[in-house]
Design a protein around this motif. Structure first.
Motif, PDB file in Angstrom:
ATOM      1  N   ASP A   1       1.057  -1.125  -0.101  1.00 40.02           N
ATOM      2  CA  ASP A   1      -0.011   0.140   0.242  1.00 40.02           C
ATOM      3  C   ASP A   1       0.672   1.551   0.318  1.00 40.02           C
ATOM      4  OD1 ASP A   1      -1.998  -1.843   0.562  1.00 40.02           O
ATOM      5  OD2 ASP A   1      -2.340  -1.249   1.861  1.00 40.02           O
ATOM      6  N   THR A   2       1.669   1.236   0.740  1.00 43.88           N
ATOM      7  CA  THR A   2       2.401   2.374   1.212  1.00 43.88           C
ATOM      8  C   THR A   2       3.332   2.712  -0.354  1.00 43.88           C
ATOM      9  OG1 THR A   2       3.485   1.931   2.890  1.00 43.88           O
ATOM     10  CG2 THR A   2       4.751   3.361   2.045  1.00 43.88           C
TER      11      THR A   2
ATOM     12  N   GLN B   1       0.451   3.848  -3.068  1.00 47.01           N
ATOM     13  CA  GLN B   1       0.008   5.464  -2.658  1.00 47.01           C
ATOM     14  C   GLN B   1       0.802   6.278  -2.954  1.00 47.01           C
ATOM     15  OE1 GLN B   1      -1.326   6.075   1.523  1.00 47.01           O
ATOM     16  NE2 GLN B   1      -0.659   8.582   1.557  1.00 47.01           N
ATOM     17  N   SER B   2       2.737   6.332  -3.008  1.00 46.31           N
ATOM     18  CA  SER B   2       3.683   6.521  -3.042  1.00 46.31           C
ATOM     19  C   SER B   2       3.932   7.036  -4.707  1.00 46.31           C
ATOM     20  CB  SER B   2       5.133   6.221  -2.658  1.00 46.31           C
ATOM     21  OG  SER B   2       5.835   7.529  -3.181  1.00 46.31           O
TER      22      SER B   2
ATOM     23  N   ASP C   1       1.128   9.587  -5.767  1.00 48.59           N
ATOM     24  CA  ASP C   1       1.262  11.189  -5.722  1.00 48.59           C
ATOM     25  C   ASP C   1       2.369  11.457  -6.538  1.00 48.59           C
ATOM     26  OD1 ASP C   1      -1.161  11.432  -3.304  1.00 48.59           O
ATOM     27  OD2 ASP C   1       0.941  10.184  -1.696  1.00 48.59           O
TER      28      ASP C   1
ATOM     29  N   ALA D   1     -12.515   4.280   6.916  1.00 51.02           N
ATOM     30  CA  ALA D   1     -12.487   5.827   6.687  1.00 51.02           C
ATOM     31  C   ALA D   1     -13.554   6.800   6.805  1.00 51.02           C
ATOM     32  CB  ALA D   1     -11.995   6.222   5.856  1.00 51.02           C
TER      33      ALA D   1
ATOM     34  N   ASP E   1      -6.015  11.050  -5.364  1.00 44.62           N
ATOM     35  CA  ASP E   1      -4.717  11.058  -4.473  1.00 44.62           C
ATOM     36  C   ASP E   1      -4.941   9.565  -4.157  1.00 44.62           C
ATOM     37  OD1 ASP E   1      -6.086  11.044  -2.059  1.00 44.62           O
ATOM     38  OD2 ASP E   1      -5.565  13.102  -1.667  1.00 44.62           O
TER      39      ASP E   1
ATOM     40  N   LYS F   1      -3.930   8.538  -1.050  1.00 48.57           N
ATOM     41  CA  LYS F   1      -4.548   8.105  -0.388  1.00 48.57           C
ATOM     42  C   LYS F   1      -6.111   8.340  -0.014  1.00 48.57           C
ATOM     43  CE  LYS F   1      -6.249   9.367   4.946  1.00 48.57           C
ATOM     44  NZ  LYS F   1      -6.637  10.484   5.949  1.00 48.57           N
ATOM     45  N   ASN F   2      -6.932   8.964  -1.299  1.00 52.13           N
ATOM     46  CA  ASN F   2      -7.784   7.952  -1.492  1.00 52.13           C
ATOM     47  C   ASN F   2      -8.232   6.393  -2.255  1.00 52.13           C
ATOM     48  OD1 ASN F   2      -9.896   9.956   0.080  1.00 52.13           O
ATOM     49  ND2 ASN F   2      -9.441  11.484  -1.059  1.00 52.13           N
TER      50      ASN F   2
ATOM     51  N   LEU G   1      -6.740   4.095  -2.341  1.00 51.58           N
ATOM     52  CA  LEU G   1      -6.444   2.884  -1.423  1.00 51.58           C
ATOM     53  C   LEU G   1      -7.491   2.553  -1.140  1.00 51.58           C
ATOM     54  CD1 LEU G   1      -3.108   3.374   0.444  1.00 51.58           C
ATOM     55  CD2 LEU G   1      -3.431   2.060  -1.821  1.00 51.58           C
TER      56      LEU G   1
ATOM     57  N   SER H   1     -10.253  -0.398  -1.225  1.00 46.10           N
ATOM     58  CA  SER H   1      -9.948  -0.831  -0.356  1.00 46.10           C
ATOM     59  C   SER H   1     -11.179  -2.577   0.295  1.00 46.10           C
ATOM     60  CB  SER H   1     -10.697   0.392   1.295  1.00 46.10           C
ATOM     61  OG  SER H   1     -11.342  -0.018   2.290  1.00 46.10           O
TER      62      SER H   1
END
Length: 382
Positions: A199-200, A203-204, A207, A225, A237, A239-240, A242, A246
């Motif tokens: 996930d990291t 997300q990176s 972005d 969330a 972005d 975060k959203n 992911l 979800s």
């Protein structure tokens, strides 16, 4: 005084039923106030028996076996821990020459409580990406992570277990290689490279690309969330993004295959953004962030550029679902946690292999019925 002569204090030889005992057979211990005349019998030293030829041969054999075992263990230890043992072969050049490149994308996420401690990782998704450079077509075929399948010589497991079993067993290429070999056996397709991300890393990457656009087809609610997604074109972005994919979604959109479709929309959007980006931005987006401990790939930067260029700005995407070809079952196994899993309908992978072979269309009836446009194509107005 009474006619009896004085006897010496130390007797040199004493009579014994078995013969004579010499004075050297006795030792006078240190003085004891309780019993000053105590004598201790000292056993004569015995000779150590010499081993027989058979015993010597057995000892030599055991030492030889032990030594060989140590050598084999040392060789195995260095082989398993060598960088070459962990490498997964890259055959992208062969795929390009054949006109079709297959890349396996392995999505990882943290095991949530109470099953995990929030640090341990598990396989969340497995997707076979097939690119046909000549026509700029990309087909995405997700393989259920809980597909009940034979993992090499390790027996029947969920596909998600290939990662951990490959890492802990010393399998050549470790987790990615065992996952690749298993998917190759199930689909009948060669896999030329892999990408593993968590996930990291995802997300990176999103972005770094400035976000991505997806089409929300059905409204849904992400309960962790507490975020609602309304139908329509939406810019996300990292975060959203992911949250969009979800597993914590209520209602019909929480179904595994509904979530799978959203994941493929997100992949298509990311690949579209990568194909439209300059090489420098692409490199930054695909760089492994320091916070990610598991992201990896055997693709070179040149190959990534080649594949993104082959996809092109006008590439088309196809999402191929295995939903009509699998059945849901309850698994009871000593080696796996009990619970739901999927098995191929009919008990074998024949139809799945047919579908994998014809993901770009053709005469196959199953493929033509299952292929669907992706959200990326809809977002681009195609």
């Amino acid at each position: 005084m009474s006619g009896i002569s004085d006897a010496p204090k130390t007797t040199r030889t004493l009579s014994h039923s078995g013969g004579s005992l010499r004075s050297s057979d006795f030792a006078v211990p240190a003085y004891s106030r309780l019993n000053p005349d105590t004598l201790t019998f000292r056993r004569p030293p015995s000779e150590k028996p010499a081993p027989t030829k058979a015993q010597s041969a057995v000892e030599l054999t055991l030492f030889a076996v032990f030594g060989i075992s140590l050598i084999v263990a040392a060789i195995g230890f260095f082989a398993v821990n060598s960088p070459s043992h962990r490498e997964v072969p890259n055959s992208v050049a062969a795929g390009l020459a054949a006109g079709r490149v297959n890349v396996l994308v392995i999505g990882m996420t943290k095991v949530p409580p109470p099953d995990g401690d929030g640090v341990e990782m598990m396989t969340d998704s497995v997707t076979l990406l097939s690119l046909r450079p000549a026509s700029h077509e990309l087909a995405m075929m997700p393989i259920p992570a809980n597909l009940w399948i034979r993992l090499g010589h390790f027996g029947m497991h969920r596909l998600a277990s290939a990662q951990s079993i490959g890492e802990s067993s010393g399998y050549p290429g470790e987790g990615p290689a065992l996952t690749i070999d298993t998917v190759e056996a199930a689909t009948g397709q060669p896999i030329h490279a892999f990408v593993r991300m968590d996930d990291t890393a995802l997300q990176s990457a999103i972005d770094s690309l400035g976000g991505v656009d997806v089409v929300v087809r059905n409204r849904f609610y992400e309960r962790h969330a507490r975020k609602r997604f309304a139908p329509g074109l939406t810019h996300l972005d990292g975060k959203n993004a992911l949250l969009f994919a979800s597993p914590y979604v209520s209602g019909r959109q929480g179904d595994q295959f509904a979530r799978e479709a959203r994941q493929q929309q997100l992949f298509a959007a990311v690949l579209t953004a990568l194909s439209r980006s300059a090489s420098g931005m692409r490199a930054r987006a695909l760089a492994v962030p320091p916070a990610s401990t598991i992201a990896a790939t055997n693709l070179t930067r040149l190959q990534l550029d080649q594949l993104c260029t082959a996809l092109g700005d006008g590439g088309s995407f196809r999402y191929v679902s295995l939903k009509p070809l699998v059945d849901k079952v309850e698994v009871q196994s000593f080696s796996e946690k009990a619970g739901p899993a999927f098995t191929p309908r009919g008990g074998d992978f024949t139809r799945i292999r047919m579908l994998a072979r014809s993901v770009f269309g053709g005469a196959d009836e199953i493929a033509s019925r299952l292929l669907q446009p992706t959200a990326a194509s809809m977002a681009a107005g195609r």
